[in-house]
Each structure stands twice: as structure tokens, then as C-alpha cells.
Scaffold this active site. Structure first.
Site, PDB file in Angstrom:
ATOM      1  N   LYS A  51       0.811  -1.222   0.000  1.00  0.00           N
ATOM      2  CA  LYS A  51       0.000   0.000   0.000  1.00  0.00           C
ATOM      3  C   LYS A  51       0.839   1.264   0.000  1.00  0.00           C
ATOM      4  CE  LYS A  51      -4.388  -1.612   1.825  1.00  0.00           C
ATOM      5  NZ  LYS A  51      -5.226  -1.794   2.997  1.00  0.00           N
ATOM      6  N   LYS A  82     -12.325  -4.579  -3.669  1.00  0.00           N
ATOM      7  CA  LYS A  82     -13.353  -3.544  -3.701  1.00  0.00           C
ATOM      8  C   LYS A  82     -12.745  -2.189  -4.026  1.00  0.00           C
ATOM      9  CE  LYS A  82     -14.302  -4.735   0.686  1.00  0.00           C
ATOM     10  NZ  LYS A  82     -14.762  -4.863   2.062  1.00  0.00           N
ATOM     11  N   LYS A  85      -5.235  -9.449  -6.963  1.00  0.00           N
ATOM     12  CA  LYS A  85      -6.388  -9.855  -6.156  1.00  0.00           C
ATOM     13  C   LYS A  85      -7.647  -9.089  -6.575  1.00  0.00           C
ATOM     14  CE  LYS A  85      -6.857  -8.072  -1.902  1.00  0.00           C
ATOM     15  NZ  LYS A  85      -6.945  -7.847  -0.448  1.00  0.00           N
TER      16      LYS A  85
HETATM   17  P1  AMP Z   1     -11.527  -6.820   3.234  1.00  0.00           P
HETATM   18  O1  AMP Z   1     -12.554  -6.550   2.185  1.00  0.00           O
HETATM   19  O2  AMP Z   1     -10.150  -6.442   2.800  1.00  0.00           O
HETATM   20  O3  AMP Z   1     -11.904  -6.292   4.586  1.00  0.00           O
HETATM   21  O4  AMP Z   1     -11.472  -8.397   3.375  1.00  0.00           O
HETATM   22  C1  AMP Z   1     -12.433  -9.107   4.124  1.00  0.00           C
HETATM   23  C2  AMP Z   1     -12.221 -10.602   3.996  1.00  0.00           C
HETATM   24  O5  AMP Z   1     -12.388 -11.021   2.648  1.00  0.00           O
HETATM   25  C3  AMP Z   1     -10.827 -11.078   4.409  1.00  0.00           C
HETATM   26  O6  AMP Z   1     -10.930 -12.325   5.060  1.00  0.00           O
HETATM   27  C4  AMP Z   1     -10.110 -11.224   3.114  1.00  0.00           C
HETATM   28  O7  AMP Z   1      -9.064 -12.164   3.173  1.00  0.00           O
HETATM   29  C5  AMP Z   1     -11.238 -11.714   2.206  1.00  0.00           C
HETATM   30  N1  AMP Z   1     -10.970 -11.338   0.822  1.00  0.00           N
HETATM   31  C6  AMP Z   1     -10.930 -10.076   0.295  1.00  0.00           C
HETATM   32  N2  AMP Z   1     -10.642 -10.114  -1.015  1.00  0.00           N
HETATM   33  C7  AMP Z   1     -10.481 -11.427  -1.333  1.00  0.00           C
HETATM   34  C8  AMP Z   1     -10.154 -12.130  -2.544  1.00  0.00           C
HETATM   35  N3  AMP Z   1      -9.953 -11.475  -3.686  1.00  0.00           N
HETATM   36  N4  AMP Z   1     -10.087 -13.476  -2.486  1.00  0.00           N
HETATM   37  C9  AMP Z   1     -10.297 -14.154  -1.334  1.00  0.00           C
HETATM   38  N5  AMP Z   1     -10.600 -13.548  -0.166  1.00  0.00           N
HETATM   39  C10 AMP Z   1     -10.684 -12.213  -0.158  1.00  0.00           C
END
Ligand code: AMP
Ligand code: TRP
Length: 345
Positions: free
Chosen positions: A121, A208, A205
Site C-alpha cells: 500500500k 473492492k 487480487k
Molecule cells: P476486506 O474486504 O479487505 O476487509 O477483506 C475481508 C475478507 O475477505 C478477508 O478475510 C479477506 O481475506 C477476504 N478477501 C478479500 N478479497 C479477497 C479475494 N480477492 N479473495 C479471497 N478472499 C478475499
């Protein structure tokens, strides 16, 4: 399971998602789907909307409130049940911030500097201009988990290093104060799609925060949008191979096969056995049908729940009270261990 997690601590599941944007297929397959399974396997489950983490980068206040409710609606629509799981937003339980501070004093600068997400980041950007909170982010995440003495944390692959840091913080705290107070938590990274990749670039990856909406499937996308994004997803001209090793240098193809496997509950081998020799012209429409059939009911239910924001707030408030009842005594004990006077009535 490690020895430390076994005897003294009962199995308790904690996880969180940031309300910093809409939910993606990555969140669903990497995290929420597993949250629901663990809830239904009969464990004590606590799932949080980590709004304090979200503000480590700028959030418009009104948008943050809406996104927090939308995330709660996503949890509920995917099958989390407030009668079985504790569902709440982090800032309503003040002990998260309190334990986060104590852990800021346990974690070392060197540990934080080695976090790959922090490095990603801040690389190529002006690291002087990101918030101090972004650097301390993993220490607050450790507080989220350890405040409940959680033993198991279901997350996507990208969070593994942060859960390992949580173990290091627990071990250092226990060692420095000569206690066996915090458990050594296990990450639970399971399923066919623990790392869902961008539909535009199989080496990145799905996120969002990606500027291109075509790179991701949002849980709120309608059937036509889902089908269009899958039709336009980057692929290669080769047919699908007969075995998994044939996907080795084909990140985009591998990603679509993983998504198919995760959504259908089939193994990747079974998916390839069915589609080997076929091109993406045949495979993509099948994947689109599967994605629409899995996600459309969730998206419709989210829409319905969002009609009644007061009911969502009520569920979060009630969840926060239940969370606080577990967290407060652990926080008080932590203050005692570190030597704070607690003499208020
Ligand atoms: P976040 O949206 O970054 O708060 O992520 C929330 C959860 O979703 C965490 O457990 C991440 O590891 C999972 N996650 C987010 N993006 C992905 C992705 N592209 N593939 C698998 N898991 C994801
Ligand atoms: N850092 C996680 C993410 O971005 C979100 C998170 C915050 C979390 N606290 C947590 C995940 C505690 C699991 C447990 O995905």
C-alpha cells in the site's frame, strides 16, 4: 492445532470485514461463505464490521454509515443469523480501541514494517502521507481477535500474515508479563477460492478498491452485469486442460476454474473433468449461470434488508452488547496484568 490453542481456550471464531466499499465475490468466497459454514457447525461465532479499520483511509461519513449497513445486510443475506452469531460494528465496543493501544505498545516497529500489505500500500506512494492508523492497522486486528480469546479466524489468503502477527503479539504479551492469557490463534484458510483474482488481471487480487468495476463481481450486481463481466473477463485462447498442472502458467484460466469450483462445491479436478477440451466460449456462459444462481438471491435479500436500516442498526446494537459482555472482562484483566489502577465504581 497448536498446543497453546488446545487445552485452556474453548473454540471461538472471530472474523471481520471492512465497510470500505461494497462486498465482492472475493469477500464472499474467501470469507463470508466460510463464516456461515462455521456458524452452522455449532461453534461460538463472532463477526464484525471493522469500521475503525475502514477509516485508516479516508471515508466519507455518510458513505461509511451506508456501507456498514450494506455489509451487515450482506452478512445476513448470505446466511448469518443473529440468533446464532454475534454480529456488530467494531466502534460500538470501545475495548477494541483500548486493546489496540496496548498492542501498539507490544508490537515492534520491525514487525509492522515487514507486513506485505503495508509495503504494497505504500510502495510507489508517498509513505509520509498515509495515516499512522494504516501502519498500526494489524495491531488493531490482533486486538479484535484476542479481545474475545478467539482461537480460529476464517480469512482469505491475503490476511494470513496478519493472523501470524496476532500470534506473535499474543506470545510476546504472554511472555513479557509471565502469563498464559492470550491464545495462539489459528488462521482458517479453506475452500477452493481463498484468493479470488481480478477478472482483468489474473495476477492481481479481486478488490473492492480496484478502480475498474469490470475487475470484480459485486454482491449487488444484477444478473446481466454479472454475465457481462464474466463474458468480458480476460482469458487465453487455449481450451481447458485435463489436469490442474495444465493451469500453472494460466492465471486467468485458473481463477475462473477456482471460482467455478467454489461456487458449485465441486473439486477443481471435477470441474476440469467436465470441461477439459472446451474453450472459454463454452465455459464462460456456464460460469455466468452458476454465479447468477448463487449470487442473485443474496443480492435480492440485501436489497430487501436495506429497506429497513433501523432494523439493521437494532441488530448491530444488540450484537455489540453481547460482544461487549465478552470483551469487557478480558479488557479489565488485561489492564490489571499490565499494571493499571482500576478503582472506578
Ligand atoms: P476486506 O474486504 O479487505 O476487509 O477483506 C475481508 C475478507 O475477505 C478477508 O478475510 C479477506 O481475506 C477476504 N478477501 C478479500 N478479497 C479477497 C479475494 N480477492 N479473495 C479471497 N478472499 C478475499
Ligand atoms: N484486516 C482484515 C481485512 O482487511 C479485516 C479484519 C480486521 C479482520 N480485523 C479482523 C479479519 C479480525 C479477521 C479478524 O480483510
Amino acid at each position: 492445532m497448536t498446543e497453546a490453542a488446545k487445552p485452556a481456550f474453548k473454540k471461538r471464531v472471530f472474523s471481520g470485514i471492512q465497510p470500505s466499499g461494497g462486498l465482492t465475490l472475493g469477500n464472499y468466497l474467501g470469507a463470508i461463505k466460510r463464516f456461515v459454514e462455521m456458524q452452522n457447525e455449532g461453534f461460538e461465532t463472532i463477526y464484525c464490521m471493522v469500521d475503525l479499520h475502514a477509516i485508516t483511509v479516508w471515508q466519507n461519513p455518510e458513505a461509511l454509515r451506508r456501507q456498514t449497513r450494506e455489509l451487515a445486510a450482506g452478512y445476513l443475506a448470505a446466511g448469518l443469523d443473529p440468533a446464532k452469531s454475534i454480529l456488530f460494528n467494531q466502534s460500538q465496543v470501545s475495548a477494541h480501541a483500548e486493546l489496540g493501544w496496548v498492542f501498539n505498545c507490544v508490537a515492534r516497529m520491525g514487525w509492522m514494517n515487514r507486513m506485505t500489505q503495508w509495503k504494497d500500500k505504500t510502495s510507489g506512494k508517498d509513505a509520509e502521507k498515509v495515516s499512522l492508523g494504516l501502519f498500526a492497522y494489524p495491531s488493531l486486528m490482533a486486538a479484535d481477535i484476542l479481545l474475545y480469546h478467539a482461537t480460529h479466524v476464517p480469512v482469505g489468503e491475503d490476511q494470513k500474515q496478519h493472523v501470524e502477527l496476532t500470534r506473535d503479539i499474543a506470545a510476546k504479551f504472554n511472555h513479557d508479563y509471565g502469563v498464559e492469557f492470550f491464545p495462539i490463534t489459528e488462521p482458517v484458510i479453506e475452500g477452493a477460492a481463498t484468493r479470488v483474482m481480478s477478472l482483468r488481471d489474473g495476477t492481481k487480487k479481486m478488490s473492492k478498491s480496484d478502480p475498474s468495476d469490470m475487475s470484480r463481481i459485486n454482491l449487488t450486481d444484477d444478473a446481466d452485469t454479472i454475465a457481462k463481466k464474466i463474458r468480458k473477463a480476460k482469458t487465453d485462447p487455449e481450451p481447458l486442460p485435463e489436469d490442474i498442472s495444465g493451469l500453472d502458467d494460466r492465471p486467468e484460466a485458473r481463477n475462473l476454474v477456482n471460482i467455478y469450483a467454489a461456487l458449485s462445491g465441486m473439486t477443481k479436478e471435477a470441474v476440469l473433468a467436465e470441461y477439459a477440451g472446451q474453450g472459454f466460449g463454452a465455459f464462460k456462459p456456464k460460469l455466468a449461470d452458476l454465479a447468477v444462481a448463487s449470487l442473485a438471491p443474496i443480492s435480492a435479500e440485501m436489497g430487501r434488508l436495506m429497506q429497513d436500516p433501523a432494523e439493521i442498526d437494532r441488530i448491530l446494537g444488540e450484537g455489540a452488547e453481547r460482544a461487549d459482555a465478552i470483551a469487557r472482562p478480558i479488557m479489565e484483566r488485561t489492564y490489571e496484568i499490565v499494571g493499571m489502577i482500576r478503582s472506578r465504581g
